[in-house]
Design a protein around this motif. Structure first.
Motif, PDB file in Angstrom:
ATOM      1  N   GLU A  86      -0.045  -3.454  19.386  1.00 24.90           N
ATOM      2  CA  GLU A  86       0.775  -3.945  17.927  1.00 24.90           C
ATOM      3  C   GLU A  86       0.102  -4.889  17.298  1.00 24.90           C
ATOM      4  O   GLU A  86      -0.885  -5.323  17.885  1.00 24.90           O
ATOM      5  N   SER A  87       0.380  -4.912  16.093  1.00 25.67           N
ATOM      6  CA  SER A  87      -0.076  -5.839  14.893  1.00 25.67           C
ATOM      7  C   SER A  87      -0.093  -7.329  15.487  1.00 25.67           C
ATOM      8  O   SER A  87       0.696  -7.731  16.278  1.00 25.67           O
ATOM      9  N   GLY A  88      -1.256  -7.939  15.512  1.00 23.76           N
ATOM     10  CA  GLY A  88      -1.550  -8.925  15.696  1.00 23.76           C
ATOM     11  C   GLY A  88      -1.807  -9.357  17.342  1.00 23.76           C
ATOM     12  O   GLY A  88      -1.686 -10.539  17.853  1.00 23.76           O
ATOM     13  N   CYS A  89      -2.350  -8.180  17.991  1.00 23.75           N
ATOM     14  CA  CYS A  89      -2.612  -8.071  19.345  1.00 23.75           C
ATOM     15  C   CYS A  89      -4.173  -8.693  19.551  1.00 23.75           C
ATOM     16  O   CYS A  89      -4.526  -8.898  20.751  1.00 23.75           O
ATOM     17  N   GLY A  90      -4.700  -8.811  18.511  1.00 21.90           N
ATOM     18  CA  GLY A  90      -6.234  -9.177  18.632  1.00 21.90           C
ATOM     19  C   GLY A  90      -7.109  -8.034  18.507  1.00 21.90           C
ATOM     20  O   GLY A  90      -8.568  -8.393  18.743  1.00 21.90           O
ATOM     21  N   LYS A  91      -6.543  -6.896  18.371  1.00 29.71           N
ATOM     22  CA  LYS A  91      -7.584  -5.668  18.396  1.00 29.71           C
ATOM     23  C   LYS A  91      -8.577  -5.497  17.142  1.00 29.71           C
ATOM     24  O   LYS A  91      -9.720  -5.540  17.204  1.00 29.71           O
ATOM     25  N   SER A  92      -8.145  -6.194  16.061  1.00 31.39           N
ATOM     26  CA  SER A  92      -8.973  -6.218  14.763  1.00 31.39           C
ATOM     27  C   SER A  92      -9.641  -7.396  14.968  1.00 31.39           C
ATOM     28  O   SER A  92     -11.025  -7.256  14.690  1.00 31.39           O
ATOM     29  N   VAL A  93      -9.113  -8.443  15.330  1.00 36.77           N
ATOM     30  CA  VAL A  93     -10.110  -9.663  15.453  1.00 36.77           C
ATOM     31  C   VAL A  93     -11.247  -9.567  16.453  1.00 36.77           C
ATOM     32  O   VAL A  93     -12.396 -10.054  16.287  1.00 36.77           O
ATOM     33  N   HIS A  94     -11.112  -8.787  17.613  1.00 39.80           N
ATOM     34  CA  HIS A  94     -12.291  -8.834  18.565  1.00 39.80           C
ATOM     35  C   HIS A  94     -13.294  -7.839  18.083  1.00 39.80           C
ATOM     36  O   HIS A  94     -14.250  -8.095  18.196  1.00 39.80           O
ATOM     37  N   ALA A  95     -12.709  -6.923  17.005  1.00 39.68           N
ATOM     38  CA  ALA A  95     -13.685  -6.113  16.435  1.00 39.68           C
ATOM     39  C   ALA A  95     -14.616  -6.662  15.417  1.00 39.68           C
ATOM     40  O   ALA A  95     -15.880  -6.454  15.329  1.00 39.68           O
TER      41      ALA A  95
END
Lengths: 377, 331
Positions: free
Chosen positions: B42-51
Motif C-alpha cells: 500500500e501507499s507509504g510501504c517504501g516501494k517507490s522509495v526503494h526504486a
C-alpha cells in the motif's frame, strides 16, 4: 502571432485614449492650477491670471481644451508648451526637442559663420524631409539645406543618447539588466542550496535589498565610493562608464532582491516537479537539469513582473535622478503634479502608459516563447 | 540467466522535522536478467522509495540511503561516483513514473525530450536522434509519430504521454525498466493497454522489468516474481503463482482477500485488514504488521521475523513467525 500582436496593439489604442480622458479630467478636478501661485509662491493677481489662462486656452470648456490638446498631439506629435516653465515645450523637456535642428544649425554655422545665428528654419525640419528652407529672422529666405543620411543618423544618435526620455530609459535598462543578471542566479543558487548558509546569506542580502529605500542606498554609495574612496563620480550620466555604476546599483537593488526571491520561490517549486525527476532519471547532469529543465519553467513568474517593472524603471526614477543629478524625465513625474503643469502631467502619464502597454505586450509575447501552453489565438 | 541486480540490506531513512522516517528497512533480494518483478504494497510501504534509491534519486536532504549495497552489472551503485551514475540512469536503468500528466516537461516538445537521452547516452546527432525517436514513438503505438515529435506534452492525452514516457525510458535499451505505478493515473482501458505494451516490449527487447503497483491484478497478469512490501520491509516474496495461490504472510492474505473475485458467488463479503499501517517515524520493535494481525503472539511484538523459506517451495520467502501455524490451520 502577428495577428495576436496587431490585435493587442489595436486594443491598446482605446485604452490609451481612455487614460488621456481620465488624466485630463482628474487634473481639472484637483484643486489649484498652474497659475494659482507664482514661482515665488505669492498669489498671482486675478487679471494677470485671466490673461495667462486665456493665452494657454485654459479659459475654454474642458472638452474643448481636451480636443485641442489631442488634435495637436495626434496630428503633430506636439505635447504643447509647459505651463510653468515659460518658453519651454513639453517635447523639449521630455524628448530634448528637435535634434535635427541642432545638427543642421551646425552646418549653417560652418557655412555662414556668425551670421548663422540670425537664421532659422521656415518649418521645423524632420528626418523624413529631404531639405529644409533656411530663412532670416525677418522671414526672408536664404537657402535650402539638404538633409543627408548622415544628418538623420546623427540626429537619431543624439536623440538616443541625449534625450531626457532616453537617458531615463538607459538608467532603467542598465538597472533592469543588473537586477536580472544578479537576481536570477542568486535565486537559483539559494533554491538549490535551500536551508544552507548560502541560502540564508542570499536571502538576507535580498531582504536588505528590498528593505533599504533607494535614496538612502544612493547617498550611502556616494558617501563611500565617491567621497571616502574617491573611485566614482558623485553625479552625472553619459560621460563615463563610472557614472553608470552607482545609479544602476541604487535603482537595481530593490528589483534584484525581488527577482531573487521570486526566482527562488518558483525554482523551489519547479525543482520538485515530476518532470525534473524524469530529467534526472534520464541521466542528465544536474547542471543540465537545472539550466535546461528547471530554469525555463521557473522564469515564468519572473517574466510576469518584468513588464510593469520595466515600464516603471525605464520611464525614470525621481529619486535616483535627483540623487545623482541625472537629466532624465523621472523628476517631472513629481514636479509636474505639484506644479499643476497640465501639459507636462499629460506628457509623463502618456509616456508611462505607452511604456506599460508595450512592455506588457512584450511580456505576453515572451510567455508564448517560454510556455507553449499559452496560445496566441 | 545471470543475476542482473542484487540488493543487500538496503536501508533508507528520511530525516524530517517530525522525526526520522524509516522508509526502507534493510531489504535484500535479487533480480535476474529479463525477469519481471512485481513490487506490491500500500501507499507509504517504501516501494517507490526503494526504486528511487536504486536510481539514487531520492530527494536528499531529507532522504538518505543509510546502509546496503545495490549490485548491478558488477558494481555497487551506492558506491559509484555521481558522474558514473549519470551513465547508469537512462542508459542501463530507466524509469517510468506514476503521473504522466506531470512527468514530461511542459515547455519542451515530446521529441526533444526523447532525443535528449539518445544524444546523451548514444552520442547520436540531431538527425539520428530524431529518426530513432520517431521509431520509438511508433514502437509504443503512437500514430503519425514523426509529426507528433514536435508536439508539446499538453497536446498528448494521458495514455499517449505515458507511452511517450515508456518510449523515452526504452530509448537507450536499458537492462532494467522500473515502472513506478505507471498505470495508477490512467483509466482502466488505458491501463490495460499500457500493461500489454510493456509486456510486448519486454518480449521484444528482453529487458528486466520492475513493476511497482498496489494493483494486485496488474501484477498477476505481468510479473513472474512478486515482492510484497509492508512498512519498509519485504514481508513475502516468491513466484507469482505461489504468492497468489498460497500466500503465507497474513498481510498478503489480507491483500488478496480484499480483492473482488469473479469466481465467487455474488454477495460474498470482501475481507478488509483492520487498523492502519504503522507510523514509519515510530516503528514498533517487532513485526510491523503485528498490531493488525489476528495471529499475532507476544513474540511478534518483540522481534522482526527474518525472511525465510516457506513451504520448501522454490524461492518462496516469508517474514512471519507464525506462517507454519497459519498454513497448518488452513489445512
Amino acid at each position: 502571432m502577428q495577428r495576436f500582436i496587431l490585435r493587442r496593439i489595436l486594443w491598446n489604442i482605446p485604452v490609451l485614449i481612455l487614460i488621456t480622458v481620465v488624466t485630463f479630467g482628474m487634473m481639472q478636478i484637483v484643486p489649484g492650477g498652474p497659475f494659482t501661485a507664482g514661482s515665488s509662491g505669492r498669489p498671482i493677481p486675478p487679471e494677470i491670471r485671466a490673461n495667462m489662462m486665456a493665452k494657454y486656452g485654459l479659459d475654454k470648456p474642458v472638452w474643448q481644451q481636451y480636443l485641442n490638446y489631442m488634435g495637436r498631439l495626434i496630428l503633430h506629435f506636439d505635447f504643447g508648451p509647459s505651463l510653468r516653465r515659460p518658453g519651454r515645450t513639453v517635447n523639449q523637456m521630455l524628448f530634448g526637442g528637435n535634434f535635427l535642428v541642432d545638427v543642421l544649425r551646425e552646418h549653417l554655422r560652418d557655412e555662414f559663420g556668425t551670421a548663422a545665428s540670425s537664421m532659422t528654419f521656415a518649418e521645423p525640419p524632420s528626418i523624413f524631409d529631404s531639405k529644409a528652407l533656411v530663412v532670416k529672422t525677418n522671414g526672408e529666405p536664404v537657402a535650402y539645406i539638404y538633409i543627408t543620411w548622415r544628418d538623420r543618423f546623427e540626429a537619431v544618435k543624439r536623440f538616443l543618447t541625449l534625450a531626457p526620455v532616453m537617458v531615463s530609459a538607459q538608467v532603467g535598462l542598465v538597472s533592469v539588466t543588473l537586477a536580472l543578471l544578479i537576481g536570477i542566479p542568486l535565486g537559483i543558487i539559494s533554491a538549490l542550496k535551500q536551508n544552507t548558509w548560502i541560502d540564508y546569506v542570499a536571502m538576507f542580502i535580498s531582504m536588505l535589498g528590498v528593505s533599504i529605500p533607494n535614496f538612502i542606498l544612493g547617498i550611502v554609495l556616494i558617501l563611500v565610493f565617491a567621497l571616502w574612496l574617491g573611485w566614482l563620480p558623485t553625479y552625472g550620466w553619459g560621460e563615463s562608464w563610472k557614472q553608470v555604476i552607482m545609479p544602476a546599483i541604487t535603482l537595481g537593488t530593490g528589483g534584484m532582491a525581488f527577482i531573487a526571491r521570486l526566482t527562488r520561490a518558483s525554482m523551489l517549486e519547479v525543482i520538485r516537479a515530476d518532470y525534473i525527476r524524469t530529467a534526472r532519471a534520464k541521466g542528465l547532469a544536474e547542471r543540465v537539469v537545472v539550466l535546461r529543465h528547471a530554469l525555463k519553467n521557473s522564469l515564468i513568474p519572473v517574466t510576469t513582473v518584468l513588464g510593469p517593472m520595466m515600464a516603471a524603471w525605464l520611464t525614470g526614477s525621481f529619486l535616483v535622478e535627483w540623487v545623482f543629478s541625472i537629466g532624465g524625465i523621472g523628476k517631472f513625474f513629481v514636479s509636474a503634479v505639484t506644479d499643476r503643469d497640465y501639459t507636462l502631467i499629460m506628457g509623463t502619464i502618456l509616456i508611462y502608459s505607452v511604456a506599460l502597454v508595450l512592455f506588457n505586450l512584450a511580456v505576453d509575447i515572451a510567455y508564448g516563447f517560454i510556455d507553449p501552453r499559452i496560445r496566441f489565438d | 540467466m545471470g543475476t542482473l541486480m542484487e540488493i543487500k540490506n538496503l536501508t533508507v531513512r528520511f530525516y524530517t522535522d517530525d522525526g526520522v522516517v524509516h522508509a526502507v528497512n534493510g531489504i535484500s533480494y535479487s533480480m535476474d536478467e529479463g525477469d519481471t518483478l512485481g513490487v506490491v504494497g500500500e501507499s507509504g510501504c517504501g516501494k517507490s522509495v526503494h526504486a528511487l534509491s536504486i536510481m539514487r534519486l531520492i530527494p536528499s536532504p531529507p532522504g538518505r540511503i543509510e546502509d546496503g549495497e545495490i549490485w548491478f552489472n558488477g558494481r555497487d551503485l551506492l558506491k559509484v561516483s555521481e558522474s558514473e551514475m549519470h551513465k547508469v540512469r537512462g542508459a542501463e536503468i530507466a524509469m517510468v513514473f506514476q503521473d504522466p500528466m506531470t512527468s514530461l516537461n511542459p515547455v519542451y516538445t515530446v521529441g526533444f525530450q526523447i532525443m535528449e537521452a539518445l544524444k546523451l547516452h548514444q552520442g547520436m546527432d540531431d538527425h539520428q536522434a530524431r529518426e530513432r525517436a520517431a521509431e520509438l514513438l511508433t514502437m509504443v503505438g503512437i500514430p503519425e509519430a514523426r509529426q507528433r515529435l514536435d508536439d508539446y506534452p499538453h497536446q498528448f492525452s494521458g495514455g499517449m504521454r505515458q507511452r511517450a514516457m515508456i518510449a523515452m525510458a526504452l530509448s537507450c535499451n536499458p537492462k532494467l525498466l522500473i515502472a513506478d505505478e505507471p498505470t495508477t493515473a490512467l483509466d482502466v482501458t488505458i491501463q490495460a493497454q499500457i500493461v500489454e505494451l510493456v509486456k510486448r516490449l519486454q518480449e521484444q527487447l528482453g529487458m528486466a522489468v520492475m513493476w511497482i503497483t498496489h494493483d494486485l491484478g496488474v501484477v498477476a497478469g505481468l510479473a513472474k516474481k512478486v515482492n510484497v512490501m509492508y512498512a519498509g520491509y519485504i514481508v513475502e516474496r516468491g513466484n507469482v503463482w505461489d504468492i497468489y495461490k498460497r500466500p503465507r504472510h497474513p498481510y498478503t492474505q489480507g491483500l488478496l482477500g480484499s480483492l473482488p473475485r469473479l469466481d465467487e458467488p455474488p454477495g460474498t463479503k470482501l475481507i478488509s485488514i483492520p487498523g492502519l499501517p504503522p507510523d514509519l517515524i515510530d516503528l514498533p520493535p517487532g513485526c510491523p504488521f503485528a498490531a493488525r494481525c489476528v495471529y499475532a503472539i507476544d513474540k511478534c511484538l518483540e522481534a522482526m521475523p527474518p525472511l525465510e523459506e516457506a513451504d520448501g517451495a522454490d524461492q518462496h520467502l516469508v517474514a512471519c513467525w507464525r506462517w507454519e501455524y497459519i498454513a497448518g490451520r488452513e489445512k
